[in-house]
Write an enzyme that holds these catalytic residues in place. Structure first.
Site, mmCIF file in Angstrom:
data_model
loop_
_atom_site.group_PDB
_atom_site.id
_atom_site.type_symbol
_atom_site.label_atom_id
_atom_site.label_comp_id
_atom_site.label_asym_id
_atom_site.label_seq_id
_atom_site.Cartn_x
_atom_site.Cartn_y
_atom_site.Cartn_z
ATOM 1 N N CYS A 1 0.528 -1.508 0.162
ATOM 2 C CA CYS A 1 -0.097 0.016 0.079
ATOM 3 C C CYS A 1 0.680 0.893 -0.277
ATOM 4 O O CYS A 1 1.463 1.745 -1.192
ATOM 5 C CB CYS A 1 -1.115 0.013 1.378
ATOM 6 S SG CYS A 1 -2.469 0.898 0.951
ATOM 7 N N HIS B 1 -3.531 -4.237 -0.149
ATOM 8 C CA HIS B 1 -3.525 -5.191 1.223
ATOM 9 C C HIS B 1 -3.233 -6.931 1.235
ATOM 10 O O HIS B 1 -4.457 -7.652 1.334
ATOM 11 C CB HIS B 1 -4.665 -4.670 2.394
ATOM 12 C CG HIS B 1 -4.171 -3.627 2.442
ATOM 13 N ND1 HIS B 1 -3.243 -2.794 3.861
ATOM 14 C CD2 HIS B 1 -4.549 -2.074 2.125
ATOM 15 C CE1 HIS B 1 -3.335 -2.206 3.148
ATOM 16 N NE2 HIS B 1 -3.859 -1.548 2.591
ATOM 17 N N GLU C 1 -2.054 -8.465 3.455
ATOM 18 C CA GLU C 1 -2.595 -9.401 5.088
ATOM 19 C C GLU C 1 -3.916 -9.407 4.941
ATOM 20 O O GLU C 1 -4.437 -10.144 6.294
ATOM 21 C CB GLU C 1 -1.949 -8.914 5.830
ATOM 22 C CG GLU C 1 -2.426 -7.270 6.089
ATOM 23 C CD GLU C 1 -2.185 -5.842 4.972
ATOM 24 O OE1 GLU C 1 -2.264 -5.433 5.689
ATOM 25 O OE2 GLU C 1 -1.487 -6.585 3.751
#
Length: 210
Positions: A81, A190, A192
């Site tokens: 990001c 992202h 994650e």
């Protein structure tokens, strides 16, 4: 193996660290702002969340530039990001100078963007969207073509050299959603927060040998 997650006081550091621990239980994952730990790590991750100018201010205030630039030249390196946007020369948000590791700019999405059916598109671009790999790369191994990943951003990266763009996503325009150069890989999305596809990408990073 030691994986260092760069701590500059911004972003969802713990979420990234936990996801890496999940895909690499045998590895040591540290969240750190210490240059010595970054130098000693086998792999380095620079996450990010929030405004580019705030992130760069905190990043530089902690004296992280030299150690992160060394990592970007010498070991597998992942930006996420704002951690991707920081790699570029310049960001329109706050007229911010980046690290200049990838040539290009970080402009803002137009407030008048429309979808293909003419519907107004909101900025920030937030939610799940398809990521199209532009060429095969080990970081996309085991991930379905056009898999969906999670995005939250108002600015996007525009590399000067088209060869640096490894994936793109369409949101009003087709923008670069991942870049790759030598041992650097970075994503606007992202991983994650991107369920199975995101965990697979992080697992690929753990085994990636650029």
């Amino acid at each position: 193996m030691k994986i260092a997650v760069v701590d500059y006081g911004m972003g969802n550091l713990r979420s990234v660290a936990k996801a890496l621990e999940h895909v690499a239980p045998e590895a040591t994952v540290v969240v750190t702002s210490e240059a010595s730990e970054l130098d000693a790590a086998d792999r380095v991750v620079v996450p990010g969340q929030g405004a580019l100018h705030d992130c760069m201010r905190e990043f530089l205030a902690r004296g992280l530039r030299d150690s992160v630039e060394r990592a970007s030249r010498t070991k597998p390196f992942l930006g996420i990001c704002v951690g991707m946007q920081m790699l570029f020369d310049h960001g329109d948000e706050g007229d911010t100078a980046g690290l200049g590791l990838v040539a290009g700019e970080v402009p803002k999405f137009s407030a008048t963007m429309q979808s293909e059916d003419g519907a107004h598109l909101k900025v920030p671009h937030m939610g799940w969207n398809e990521v199209e790999a532009l060429y095969p790369h080990p970081m996309f191994a085991g991930i379905a073509p056009n898999a969906r990943f999670y995005f939250v951003h108002s600015y996007y990266c525009a590399p000067r050299d088209v060869a640096d763009a490894v994936a793109q996503t369409r949101y009003g325009i087709a923008f670069t959603s991942a870049v790759a150069r030598d041992n650097i890989f970075a994503t606007q999305f992202h991983p994650e927060k991107s369920a199975a596809a995101g965990l697979q990408l992080l697992a690929n990073f753990v085994s990636w040998m650029p």
